[in-house]
Design a protein around this motif. Structure first.
Motif, PDB file in Angstrom:
ATOM      1  N   PHE A   1       0.825  -1.203   0.000  1.00 40.54           N
ATOM      2  CA  PHE A   1       0.000   0.000   0.000  1.00 40.54           C
ATOM      3  C   PHE A   1       0.862   1.257   0.000  1.00 40.54           C
ATOM      4  O   PHE A   1       0.598   2.200  -0.753  1.00 40.54           O
ATOM      5  CB  PHE A   1      -0.937   0.003   1.210  1.00 40.54           C
ATOM      6  CG  PHE A   1      -1.854   1.189   1.264  1.00 40.54           C
ATOM      7  CD1 PHE A   1      -2.989   1.263   0.476  1.00 40.54           C
ATOM      8  CD2 PHE A   1      -1.563   2.271   2.104  1.00 40.54           C
ATOM      9  CE1 PHE A   1      -3.824   2.368   0.514  1.00 40.54           C
ATOM     10  CE2 PHE A   1      -2.395   3.375   2.140  1.00 40.54           C
ATOM     11  CZ  PHE A   1      -3.525   3.426   1.357  1.00 40.54           C
ATOM     12  N   ASP A   2       1.898   1.286   0.824  1.00 33.28           N
ATOM     13  CA  ASP A   2       2.780   2.450   0.842  1.00 33.28           C
ATOM     14  C   ASP A   2       3.470   2.631  -0.502  1.00 33.28           C
ATOM     15  O   ASP A   2       3.697   3.761  -0.940  1.00 33.28           O
ATOM     16  CB  ASP A   2       3.824   2.299   1.948  1.00 33.28           C
ATOM     17  CG  ASP A   2       3.217   2.455   3.338  1.00 33.28           C
ATOM     18  OD1 ASP A   2       2.161   3.092   3.445  1.00 33.28           O
ATOM     19  OD2 ASP A   2       3.794   1.922   4.313  1.00 33.28           O
ATOM     20  N   ALA A   3       3.798   1.525  -1.164  1.00 31.44           N
ATOM     21  CA  ALA A   3       4.420   1.623  -2.482  1.00 31.44           C
ATOM     22  C   ALA A   3       3.447   2.211  -3.501  1.00 31.44           C
ATOM     23  O   ALA A   3       3.835   3.011  -4.360  1.00 31.44           O
ATOM     24  CB  ALA A   3       4.896   0.246  -2.934  1.00 31.44           C
ATOM     25  N   VAL A   4       2.161   1.846  -3.418  1.00 35.77           N
ATOM     26  CA  VAL A   4       1.159   2.398  -4.328  1.00 35.77           C
ATOM     27  C   VAL A   4       0.988   3.893  -4.074  1.00 35.77           C
ATOM     28  O   VAL A   4       0.925   4.700  -5.019  1.00 35.77           O
ATOM     29  CB  VAL A   4      -0.179   1.660  -4.167  1.00 35.77           C
ATOM     30  CG1 VAL A   4      -1.256   2.312  -5.031  1.00 35.77           C
ATOM     31  CG2 VAL A   4      -0.032   0.193  -4.531  1.00 35.77           C
ATOM     32  N   VAL A   5       0.920   4.283  -2.807  1.00 33.97           N
ATOM     33  CA  VAL A   5       0.779   5.696  -2.468  1.00 33.97           C
ATOM     34  C   VAL A   5       1.966   6.496  -2.990  1.00 33.97           C
ATOM     35  O   VAL A   5       1.814   7.613  -3.506  1.00 33.97           O
ATOM     36  CB  VAL A   5       0.640   5.876  -0.947  1.00 33.97           C
ATOM     37  CG1 VAL A   5       0.681   7.369  -0.577  1.00 33.97           C
ATOM     38  CG2 VAL A   5      -0.651   5.255  -0.448  1.00 33.97           C
ATOM     39  N   ASN A   6       3.157   5.926  -2.897  1.00 35.08           N
ATOM     40  CA  ASN A   6       4.374   6.623  -3.297  1.00 35.08           C
ATOM     41  C   ASN A   6       4.751   6.384  -4.757  1.00 35.08           C
ATOM     42  O   ASN A   6       5.861   6.714  -5.182  1.00 35.08           O
ATOM     43  CB  ASN A   6       5.527   6.206  -2.389  1.00 35.08           C
ATOM     44  CG  ASN A   6       5.437   6.845  -1.019  1.00 35.08           C
ATOM     45  OD1 ASN A   6       5.689   8.023  -0.855  1.00 35.08           O
ATOM     46  ND2 ASN A   6       5.049   6.056  -0.026  1.00 35.08           N
ATOM     47  N   LEU A   7       3.812   5.808  -5.531  1.00 41.01           N
ATOM     48  CA  LEU A   7       3.975   5.638  -6.976  1.00 41.01           C
ATOM     49  C   LEU A   7       5.185   4.790  -7.356  1.00 41.01           C
ATOM     50  O   LEU A   7       5.835   5.030  -8.380  1.00 41.01           O
ATOM     51  CB  LEU A   7       4.076   7.009  -7.661  1.00 41.01           C
ATOM     52  CG  LEU A   7       2.927   7.995  -7.409  1.00 41.01           C
ATOM     53  CD1 LEU A   7       3.192   9.312  -8.119  1.00 41.01           C
ATOM     54  CD2 LEU A   7       1.589   7.414  -7.836  1.00 41.01           C
ATOM     55  N   CYS A   8       5.485   3.798  -6.538  1.00 39.46           N
ATOM     56  CA  CYS A   8       6.639   2.962  -6.849  1.00 39.46           C
ATOM     57  C   CYS A   8       6.344   1.475  -6.666  1.00 39.46           C
ATOM     58  O   CYS A   8       7.144   0.762  -6.053  1.00 39.46           O
ATOM     59  CB  CYS A   8       7.837   3.363  -5.995  1.00 39.46           C
ATOM     60  SG  CYS A   8       7.536   3.327  -4.209  1.00 39.46           S
ATOM     61  N   PRO A   9       5.218   0.971  -7.180  1.00 43.12           N
ATOM     62  CA  PRO A   9       4.961  -0.464  -7.050  1.00 43.12           C
ATOM     63  C   PRO A   9       5.822  -1.305  -7.976  1.00 43.12           C
ATOM     64  O   PRO A   9       6.030  -2.485  -7.728  1.00 43.12           O
ATOM     65  CB  PRO A   9       3.477  -0.592  -7.394  1.00 43.12           C
ATOM     66  CG  PRO A   9       3.219   0.544  -8.322  1.00 43.12           C
ATOM     67  CD  PRO A   9       4.093   1.659  -7.845  1.00 43.12           C
ATOM     68  N   LYS A  10       6.328  -0.690  -9.058  1.00 45.34           N
ATOM     69  CA  LYS A  10       7.154  -1.441 -10.008  1.00 45.34           C
ATOM     70  C   LYS A  10       8.605  -1.482  -9.542  1.00 45.34           C
ATOM     71  O   LYS A  10       9.112  -0.492  -8.993  1.00 45.34           O
ATOM     72  CB  LYS A  10       7.089  -0.799 -11.396  1.00 45.34           C
ATOM     73  CG  LYS A  10       5.779  -0.981 -12.112  1.00 45.34           C
ATOM     74  CD  LYS A  10       5.889  -0.537 -13.547  1.00 45.34           C
ATOM     75  CE  LYS A  10       6.876  -1.416 -14.297  1.00 45.34           C
ATOM     76  NZ  LYS A  10       6.894  -1.111 -15.745  1.00 45.34           N
ATOM     77  N   PRO A  11       9.282  -2.585  -9.753  1.00 40.87           N
ATOM     78  CA  PRO A  11      10.705  -2.660  -9.428  1.00 40.87           C
ATOM     79  C   PRO A  11      11.485  -1.589 -10.190  1.00 40.87           C
ATOM     80  O   PRO A  11      11.263  -1.361 -11.373  1.00 40.87           O
ATOM     81  CB  PRO A  11      11.102  -4.066  -9.887  1.00 40.87           C
ATOM     82  CG  PRO A  11       9.829  -4.845  -9.870  1.00 40.87           C
ATOM     83  CD  PRO A  11       8.763  -3.868 -10.254  1.00 40.87           C
ATOM     84  N   GLY A  12      12.368  -0.897  -9.505  1.00 45.81           N
ATOM     85  CA  GLY A  12      13.185   0.129 -10.138  1.00 45.81           C
ATOM     86  C   GLY A  12      12.639   1.529 -10.034  1.00 45.81           C
ATOM     87  O   GLY A  12      13.367   2.499 -10.266  1.00 45.81           O
ATOM     88  N   GLN A  13      11.340   1.689  -9.700  1.00 45.19           N
ATOM     89  CA  GLN A  13      10.792   3.027  -9.570  1.00 45.19           C
ATOM     90  C   GLN A  13      11.211   3.629  -8.227  1.00 45.19           C
ATOM     91  O   GLN A  13      11.251   2.943  -7.207  1.00 45.19           O
ATOM     92  CB  GLN A  13       9.260   2.992  -9.657  1.00 45.19           C
ATOM     93  CG  GLN A  13       8.728   2.818 -11.068  1.00 45.19           C
ATOM     94  CD  GLN A  13       7.215   2.880 -11.105  1.00 45.19           C
ATOM     95  OE1 GLN A  13       6.543   2.289 -10.273  1.00 45.19           O
ATOM     96  NE2 GLN A  13       6.671   3.572 -12.087  1.00 45.19           N
ATOM     97  N   ARG A  14      11.528   4.918  -8.251  1.00 43.07           N
ATOM     98  CA  ARG A  14      11.915   5.610  -7.019  1.00 43.07           C
ATOM     99  C   ARG A  14      10.665   6.168  -6.353  1.00 43.07           C
ATOM    100  O   ARG A  14       9.829   6.796  -6.996  1.00 43.07           O
ATOM    101  CB  ARG A  14      12.913   6.722  -7.334  1.00 43.07           C
ATOM    102  CG  ARG A  14      14.201   6.199  -7.959  1.00 43.07           C
ATOM    103  CD  ARG A  14      15.188   7.313  -8.220  1.00 43.07           C
ATOM    104  NE  ARG A  14      15.652   7.920  -6.975  1.00 43.07           N
ATOM    105  CZ  ARG A  14      16.516   8.932  -6.925  1.00 43.07           C
ATOM    106  NH1 ARG A  14      16.995   9.441  -8.052  1.00 43.07           N
ATOM    107  NH2 ARG A  14      16.894   9.430  -5.768  1.00 43.07           N
ATOM    108  N   CYS A  15      10.559   5.962  -5.073  1.00 47.17           N
ATOM    109  CA  CYS A  15       9.360   6.352  -4.330  1.00 47.17           C
ATOM    110  C   CYS A  15       9.327   7.853  -4.093  1.00 47.17           C
ATOM    111  O   CYS A  15      10.371   8.489  -3.876  1.00 47.17           O
ATOM    112  CB  CYS A  15       9.283   5.618  -3.002  1.00 47.17           C
ATOM    113  SG  CYS A  15       9.123   3.820  -3.178  1.00 47.17           S
TER     114      CYS A  15
END
Length: 373
Positions: free
Chosen positions: A285-299
């Motif tokens: 959930f925190d990854a979705v909020v911070n727009l980084c659910p994909k590997p390699g994306q910066r939060c």
């Protein structure tokens, strides 16, 4: 004896009543028949506000009828009261201005109190009108993610997740943490509480409690694209024994919600069936909020921390890997897919030449989603 051509008023009344009531047959009065304390207070607010306004509306409507009858052309007595030089009455002025002013003051006070008391971010202080919440009781947390076009519910305290089905125990305070994967939606369970917006890159909250066992339907109350019509989910309020049985049923499965499963789930689809996950990534959930659910994306949280510390220096200007957010469906499309470019129509001028690569770098999130549509 009635005239043969006079209408049958009794029959006319019966038929007209049925015709006038027909539009109400499609109404769902769930807002007026809530099963949660927050929704009960919101219903009472609607009723009180309506009653206050009717204190003005009903007398005005009655006076319209009275004046039309009192000063009709056939009333000769009204001719004697005609005063062509009349232009002011202090009593009428006081009545006309004081009554609406008092109503506005009452409505303003009611709005101010209810706005603070029913603030969705405010933790509950009662189960219902007669039962206070024990300060030692920890609210059940439910993380809500609005996807295209379905709903994901994560229960971090229980380690489970569901798609398009929300179950809650009765008389237990619940805190909803709400976000969205792509565009803004609105989370709404009418019999439980009011609607709260779900926005990408943000987390909103809603505190609520279910007071009795019911089944209903929740939905998105904000248009979000082609599958919006079917963006609904089942809602269940169960007693503690029923809720425990439901949790056991979800845990009995062997499906787990990890990042890869989420990325597949986040792809747009309509009329998605109910799905259960016996385990869920606690950081998803925190990854979705911070727009980084994909590997390699910066939060976003990491970038904000860097900014708060004064930035990462000039050399960071070229470190763009993992910063691609504003291109169509960036949460699920592979990085190389964004470089495919735009096709040129066969009959367009210059079609024989190579089409320029598409540049999505300046698109906002909303424009990117619209382009995807």
């Amino acid at each position: 004896m009635s005239h043969p051509h006079s209408p049958n008023w009794s029959r006319l009344l019966r038929w007209s009543s049925a015709i006038l009531a027909a539009p109400l047959a499609g109404c769902n009065w769930v807002v007026m028949n809530p099963s949660g304390d927050i929704a009960v207070q919101q219903r009472d607010l609607i009723l009180i506000s309506t009653a206050l306004m009717l204190l003005i509306v009903i007398p005005v409507m009655a006076l319209v009828v009275y004046f039309a009858w009192r000063y009709r052309a056939a009333n000769q007595a009204a001719e004697k009261e005609y005063d062509p030089d009349w232009d002011h009455s202090t009593k009428l002025e006081l009545l006309i201005w004081s009554a609406p002013l008092l109503i506005i003051i009452c409505l303003g006070a009611l709005t101010w109190v209810s706005t603070h008391k029913l603030d969705p971010y405010r933790p509950l202080d009662r189960i219902d009108a007669t039962t206070a919440i024990d300060p030692k009781v920890k609210p059940l947390t439910v993380q809500v993610v609005a996807l295209d076009w379905k709903w994901l519910f994560i229960y971090p305290d229980l380690g489970i997740a569901t798609v398009n089905e929300l179950a809650l125990p009765t008389n237990v305070p619940v805190r909803f943490d709400i976000t969205a994967s792509t565009v803004m939606n609105s989370f709404y369970v009418p019999e439980l509480a009011g609607q709260i917006y779900a926005m990408p890159g943000m987390k909103t909250q809603l505190h609520a409690v279910a007071n009795k066992a019911v089944t209903g339907t929740g939905f998105s109350a904000n248009y979000s694209g082609a599958g919006f019509t079917h963006m609904r989910f089942g809602y269940k309020a169960l007693d503690q024994a029923g809720f425990d049985a439901w949790v056991a049923k979800v845990k009995a499965g062997n499906a787990a919600l990890d990042r890869n499963v989420y990325l597949t789930l986040a792809k747009p689809s309509e009329k998605a069936p109910v799905a259960y996950y016996s385990a869920a990534d606690p950081k998803l959930f925190d990854a979705v909020v911070n727009l980084c659910p994909k590997p390699g994306q910066r939060c976003m949280s990491d970038l904000m921390h860097v900014n708060m510390m004064g930035g990462a220096g000039k050399e960071s200007a070229k470190e763009t890997e993992g910063l691609q957010y504003d291109f169509p469906n960036s949460h699920v499309i592979d990085q190389e897919d964004r470089n495919k470019g735009q096709e040129t129509a066969p009959d367009a001028p210059g079609a024989g030449a190579a089409a320029p690569a598409a540049d999505h770098s300046s698109h906002s999130g909303a424009d990117a989603h619209a382009q995807h549509r």
